[in-house]
Design an enzyme around this catalytic site. Structure first.
Site, PDB file in Angstrom:
ATOM      1  N   ASP A 105       0.823  -1.215   0.000  1.00 39.59           N
ATOM      2  CA  ASP A 105       0.000   0.000   0.000  1.00 39.59           C
ATOM      3  C   ASP A 105       0.857   1.265   0.000  1.00 39.59           C
ATOM      4  O   ASP A 105       0.346   2.374  -0.144  1.00 39.59           O
ATOM      5  CB  ASP A 105      -0.977  -0.002   1.183  1.00 39.59           C
ATOM      6  CG  ASP A 105      -0.274  -0.211   2.514  1.00 39.59           C
ATOM      7  OD1 ASP A 105       0.930   0.113   2.612  1.00 39.59           O
ATOM      8  OD2 ASP A 105      -0.922  -0.700   3.466  1.00 39.59           O
ATOM      9  N   ASP A 143       6.549  -7.495  -2.592  1.00 38.20           N
ATOM     10  CA  ASP A 143       5.126  -7.742  -2.330  1.00 38.20           C
ATOM     11  C   ASP A 143       4.622  -8.699  -3.396  1.00 38.20           C
ATOM     12  O   ASP A 143       4.812  -8.492  -4.587  1.00 38.20           O
ATOM     13  CB  ASP A 143       4.326  -6.436  -2.358  1.00 38.20           C
ATOM     14  CG  ASP A 143       2.911  -6.640  -1.818  1.00 38.20           C
ATOM     15  OD1 ASP A 143       2.575  -6.033  -0.795  1.00 38.20           O
ATOM     16  OD2 ASP A 143       2.148  -7.436  -2.410  1.00 38.20           O
ATOM     17  N   ASP A 153       7.120 -13.976  -4.212  1.00 36.92           N
ATOM     18  CA  ASP A 153       6.918 -14.494  -2.862  1.00 36.92           C
ATOM     19  C   ASP A 153       8.152 -14.138  -2.038  1.00 36.92           C
ATOM     20  O   ASP A 153       9.287 -14.453  -2.421  1.00 36.92           O
ATOM     21  CB  ASP A 153       6.735 -16.005  -2.914  1.00 36.92           C
ATOM     22  CG  ASP A 153       6.462 -16.560  -1.535  1.00 36.92           C
ATOM     23  OD1 ASP A 153       5.296 -16.668  -1.185  1.00 36.92           O
ATOM     24  OD2 ASP A 153       7.446 -16.867  -0.815  1.00 36.92           O
ATOM     25  N   ALA A 154       7.943 -13.476  -0.908  1.00 35.29           N
ATOM     26  CA  ALA A 154       9.066 -12.936  -0.148  1.00 35.29           C
ATOM     27  C   ALA A 154      10.004 -14.025   0.365  1.00 35.29           C
ATOM     28  O   ALA A 154      11.229 -13.862   0.364  1.00 35.29           O
ATOM     29  CB  ALA A 154       8.546 -12.110   1.023  1.00 35.29           C
ATOM     30  N   ASP A 169       5.769  -6.435   6.963  1.00 34.02           N
ATOM     31  CA  ASP A 169       4.403  -5.950   7.164  1.00 34.02           C
ATOM     32  C   ASP A 169       3.461  -6.842   6.373  1.00 34.02           C
ATOM     33  O   ASP A 169       2.880  -6.453   5.374  1.00 34.02           O
ATOM     34  CB  ASP A 169       4.327  -4.493   6.677  1.00 34.02           C
ATOM     35  CG  ASP A 169       3.048  -3.814   7.136  1.00 34.02           C
ATOM     36  OD1 ASP A 169       2.364  -4.367   8.007  1.00 34.02           O
ATOM     37  OD2 ASP A 169       2.736  -2.728   6.607  1.00 34.02           O
TER      38      ASP A 169
END
Ligand SMILES: Cc1cc2nc3c(=O)[nH]c(=O)nc-3n(C[C@H](O)[C@H](O)[C@H](O)COP(=O)(O)OP(=O)(O)OC[C@H]3O[C@@H](n4cnc5c(N)ncnc54)[C@H](O)[C@@H]3O)c2cc1C
Lengths: 503, 541
Positions: free
Chosen positions: A287, A307, A341-342, A364
């Site tokens: 965001d 993200d 994908d982190a 986060d």
């Protein structure tokens, strides 16, 4: 004919009880406290039935016509009751008013049925016989409904479909009477047409109940201004007056009214404590709100944001309402967005010979509500993180509510400690979420900053200091450690939030 | 991130499924065709051994050692020889790739197993496998208490198991739905008893149930259970609970391919009591697994000896010739028969093949019986879901002929995997092995596909239209069955006798087909070979 009318008694009795049960169940689901909901629904329903019975004394002629009209009406109102309740929930200021109104209407109509039927059949049976039969069939239908409802209807059809189905049955009785009965019914064709249209409408409702449910769900977010299902999640944005809210898979991510508290707390305690932080990693945070805070530090050269969902980062870099909220942070030339994908990305990166090293890391990602997300809070993940930081770097992890989910919160803390981090947990009050927690961690020591960047709405050295103190109801507890092969954290989360949500 | 205070939806979604709102799905418009084929241990070629005639030998080469069969036992033997610096050997493997029952496949979505798919935490007695795990980095070190630290990427991720019962998925594999008080009492009695076996030692001081099997106590008080069936034993102990009996029967089918009335009670108890491995970083009962299952181990064993492996070769005769041994094989590429003359040979094939290769009446073959299995790998463009608990690694189905399926992508750390491969396991124990085998081999691909799709859709209607490929592997002789009397009977003892210069290595010799047995047998045969060749070594056993 008389015997068929008696059979219809069973049907209407079943329908009547099913509507009552549907209303009670829907009310318990939506409002909680099933004991209260069921007793008040049953009470008002029975009372309304009494009114219905009493009203029948005003019906003098054309009894069959009235009966047919009542059947069509009960079918229509009862049939739609479940979906209407789901749809109107949160749309109307007083949901209870709607609930009791619907229950009342159905009750009145159902109350009319039996007295009317008794009078219709009056001439065909001896009175003694008539009362005993009609009432016996009525109670039989009730028994049938009460067994059918929990065993078949709720598990296999669900409330919405069940209510449509019983609506169809009620209207079916009306249609059957219209065709089977030779007696004169005023405006026969109009009745037939209305009944058939109602039946068709209910059938459509039955078939498309899935779609209707989706609409109803959307209604639950007051004013949806954006909704998209990506392969990864459902993104919904709502707006009421000044309040802009983001929901992912139905869970609130921020409210524009108070998100500054969350994001200032996430970012500044670490950033302000670091000496000239240059390379920053954000995991999640698509965001751009954490990024907005990070970019307040001129020393920052480069931010890497990992993200998963390109739809998120795209949305928050294009939509004007959203970019005005994140100050166009996602368009910053200092930013590299990696839509991967982190965990996979981190593992790949740390295996490379020359890999980046970050001064500050912000994790986060959503709460550990399932085993997939739980992996991002595991010893393995935090262990992997260690390979992309220095001894002075600081990692901050959003860690759900330490008040509602105390074990969950401390499990994140303890897991980080178990892989060699020193942790500095803190919490902040965010009105739209409640008391919220973060675990800040470093391989070295952390000293509280004595000043913060200008222009913050919430943080200053005094308010920062308060965040690090945990009153007894959220203070540290011993927990298991979150490992990939044993996700204690997910079980804590499930248990603690489960207890909180079931009221 | 956070659950909103009135997060109706979070619940709403769960609720909607719970209430069955999710049931109505518009019929998928056009179903894409499911592709696939039958693969399988080259049954036809193998059958040539039975009375087939072979061409005359066209060439002969010399080697120190020949290993026949490239399953875990054969690969383990080769790996051990190589470590000892004894590299002048050839390994003959029937299939185009070694691995045997630990074979695996790979497509764009994932690697996946075709047979063996996990290894439990190793027991103290599994010395050779432990050494291997340390060498391969599966065990990364030890903590201060000496407990092994396993690589966390290999430890089976949570959730491990779930069971489909009464239309929903429950946590764990022991049925826990609708249990009566008596069921519960029997459960706790059963598990307390089998747990107590874990620490029990016989009069000779050895564990009563050990892995490897031959390290178990020889106390006759315990060996006697081998002559009973697991079902008889349960009957005798008064275990009448239906879900408990289902569970025990399931475990027998899962591990041995035979139902509990076809399985020795000693073997049945072994399943529950022998897995005593521990780790510093995993709970007891843990296990290691990989997307490709034990194919991971097969590949790691193959790597250092890949130049020694000659694939697509059918050994058809192993015959002593003076001090040397001739191994004759059919090169499937050229259809030529060739010979390797070796100083010694390790026969690492199943017993029924060894008997033919060696043409030795003294080798008991008929007492070895094999369960046929069918395995299907299903590639999906959507992850299966289902009411109840989340998708697990092992997903079992109550009261089904099939065991259920394992999820190949389970060990991936990805947060939202969008595709996967499911491996379905089905031991064909509904009929005598011979009849079941014939029936399986006669069935067409289309029939198999439809059978598996039906099973899949019955449990997961939501993946209809998302099945891309479905391959089937028929294991005619998947693994030896520990039928009553077999493990501690005469046939196995006789089969184990080593007759230099020909050595035997295969999990069949253990009567229990698991990785630790196969690998230990391979290392044992390799060390005997080293001794025979007078090469110094330090034993790993
Ligand atoms: C469906 C299935 C699931 C299983 N799951 C597990 C599990 O999860 N965990 C576990 O530990 N074990 C499992 N097993 C057991 C498995 O059998 C053992 O773990 C192990 O892989 C056996 O190795 P092996 O070398 O003893 O035998 P095999 O794998 O049978 O090896 C024999 C080899 O010899 C070759 N061969 C045979 N004849 C000839 C010939 N004439 N010439 C040349 N080569 C020949 C074969 O092709 C094969 O490669 C499973 C088995 C099956 C079938």
């Amino acid at each position: 004919m008389p015997s068929m009318l008696l059979i219809s008694v069973i049907i209407i009795a079943t329908c009547g009880l099913v509507y009552e049960l549907i209303a009670g169940t829907a009310a318990s689901y939506l409002l909680g406290d099933s004991v209260t909901q069921f007793s008040t629904v049953i009470g008002s329903y029975l009372f309304a039935m009494g009114i219905g019975s009493w009203l029948t004394k005003y019906i003098h002629r054309n009894l069959l016509g009235y009966f047919i009209r009542v059947e069509i009406l009960v079918g229509a109102v009862g049939g739609c009751s479940a979906i209407v309740l789901f749809m109107l929930f949160e749309h109307v200021t007083s949901f209870r008013l709607v609930l009791y109104f619907i229950v009342g209407v159905i009750g009145v109509l159902v109350g009319i049925e039996i007295p009317l039927l008794l009078r219709i059949l009056r001439d065909r049976f001896e009175f003694r016989d008539l009362v005993s039969r009609v009432l016996a069939f009525d109670y039989l239908g009730a028994l049938f409904a009460s067994v059918l409802f929990p065993l078949v209807l709720v598990p296999y059809l669900g409330l919405v479909k069940s209510s449509f189905m019983f609506g169809m049955l009620n209207v079916g009785v009306a249609i059957w009477l219209l065709y089977a009965v030779k007696e004169h019914v005023h405006a026969l064709h109009v009745h037939k047409a209305v009944a058939i249209v109602t039946l068709i409408a209910l059938t459509f409702g039955f078939i498309y109940s899935e779609k209707l449910m989706t609409i109803a769900e959307n209604g639950i977010y007051s004013n949806v201004i954006f909704a998209e299902s990506t392969p990864y999640q459902r993104i919904v944005i709502t707006k009421t007056q000044k309040d802009l809210r983001l929901f992912l898979n139905g869970n609130l991510q921020f409210s524009s009214v108070d998100e500054y508290r969350y994001h200032e707390a996430l970012v500044h305690p670490s950033m302000a404590a670091l000496k000239d932080p240059k390379d920053i990693l954000i995991i999640g945070g698509g965001d751009g709100l954490a990024l907005r805070e990070i970019l307040k530090y001129p020393s920052v050269d480069h931010v890497t944001m990992v993200d998963l969902d390109p739809a998120m980062t795209l949305l928050f870099s294009k939509n004007e309402l959203l970019t005005s909220l994140n100050n166009d942070s996602l368009l910053s030339p200092k930013l590299t967005i990696i839509n991967k994908d982190a965990f996979v990305w981190l593992r790949d990166v740390s295996r490379q010979d020359k890999h980046p090293v970050f001064d500050a890391v912000f994790v986060d990602v959503p709460d550990p509500s399932n085993y997939s997300i739980g992996k991002m809070y595991s010893t393995t993940f935090f262990g992997q993180l260690k390979s992309v930081i220095t001894d002075h770097s600081i990692v901050t992890v959003q860690s759900t509510s330490p008040l509602i989910a105390r074990k969950t919160f401390w499990c994140v803390n303890n897991t980080m400690e178990s892989v060699g981090f020193k942790t500095y947990p803190f919490h902040v009050y965010v009105p739209s979420f409640g008391e919220w927690g973060f675990v800040m961690a470093s391989l070295g020591n952390y000293d509280m900053p004595d000043h913060f960047v200008d222009g913050l709405k919430f943080l200053n050295p005094e308010s920062a200091k308060l965040m690090f103190s945990f009153p007894p109801d959220m203070s540290k507890v011993q927990t298991k450690i979150q490992r990939l092969d044993d996700q204690a954290l997910v079980r804590y989360f499930d248990q603690e939030w489960g207890e909180y949500l079931v009221y | 991130m956070k659950v909103s205070r009135r997060s109706f939806l979070g619940m709403g979604a769960a609720l909607a499924t719970a209430l069955g709102f999710g049931r109505f799905l518009p019929a998928a418009a056009e179903q894409p065709a499911v592709t696939g084929k039958i693969l399988g241990a080259s049954a036809k070629i193998g059958h040539q051994l039975r009375g087939g005639t072979f061409p005359a030998i066209s060439s002969t080469i010399q080697k120190d050692v020949v290993i026949v069969g490239g399953g875990i036992a054969g690969l383990g033997a080769g790996y051990r020889l190589k470590k000892a610096g004894h590299t002048n050997f050839a390994l003959l493997e029937l299939e185009h790739q070694a691995g045997g029952n630990a074979s695996s496949g790979r497509n764009a979505t994932s690697a996946y197993p075709w047979g063996a798919h996990y290894v439990p935490l190793l027991t103290d007695e599994s010395r050779a496998p432990k050494k291997l795990f340390e060498e391969l980095g599966i065990i990364k070190g030890h903590d201060d208490k000496g407990l092994p630290i396993y690589d966390e990427y290999f430890l089976c991720s949570d959730p491990h198991e779930r069971l489909f019962i009464e239309g929903r998925w429950q946590d764990g594999m022991v049925p826990n739905l609708g249990l009566t008080e008596d069921d519960k009492r029997q459960y706790s009695a059963f598990f307390a008893l089998t747990d107590s076996f874990k620490n029990k030692r016989g009069r000779d001081g050895k564990k009563i149930f050990a892995i490897p099997v031959d390290k178990s106590s020889q106390d006759p008080d315990w060996l006697k259970y081998d002559t009973l069936s697991m079902k008889d034993w349960m009957d005798a102990q008064g275990y009448t609970s239906k879900p408990l009996r289902w569970y025990v029967d399931y475990c027998c089918r899962d591990d041995y391919g035979s139902s509990f009335d076809q399985t020795s009670a000693w073997a049945g108890m072994h399943y529950f009591a022998a897995r005593t491995g521990t780790a510093a970083n995993a709970a007891p009962g843990g296990l290691v697994t990989w997307p490709e299952g034990n194919g991971f181990l097969a590949h790691r064993l193959m790597e250092p000896i890949k130049d020694n492996i000659i694939p697509s070769t059918l050994a058809f005769r192993v015959k002593q010739d003076g001090a040397r041994v001739n191994v004759d094989y059919l090169d499937q590429k050229t259809s030529e028969a060739k010979r390797i003359s070796a100083k010694s040979v390790i026969v690492a094939t199943p017993q029924f093949i060894a008997a033919r290769l060696l043409d030795d009446k003294a080798i008991p073959a008929n007492d070895f019986s094999y369960a046929p299995w069918v395995v299907a790998n299903v590639t999906l463009s959507k992850l299966p879901a289902g009411k109840g608990v989340d998708l697990a690694w092992d997903n079992m189905i109550y009261d089904s002929k099939l065991l259920g399926y394992v999820v190949a992508t389970h060990q991936n750390t990805e947060m939202v995997p969008l595709r996967t491969v499911l491996t379905y396991y089905w031991p064909l124990n509904h009929a005598e092995p011979k009849a079941a085998r014939a029936e399986a081999l006669a069935r067409s691909y289309e029939d198999w596909r439809d059978i598996f799709l039906k099973e899949l859709y019955a449990v997961h209607p939501e993946v209809e239209g998302h099945v891309e490929n479905l391959d089937v592997w028929i294991w005619g002789h998947a693994m030896v069955r520990p039928t009553p009397g077999f493990i501690w009977g005469a046939a196995r003892r006789k089969a184990m006798a080593q007759k230099p210069p020909i050595f035997r290595a295969h999990s069949d010799l253990s009567g229990i087909s698991i990785f630790e047995e196969a690998y230990t047998r391979g290392v044992d045969a390799a060390e005997r070979t080293l001794k025979y060749h007078k090469i110094p070594y330090e034993t790993e056993l």
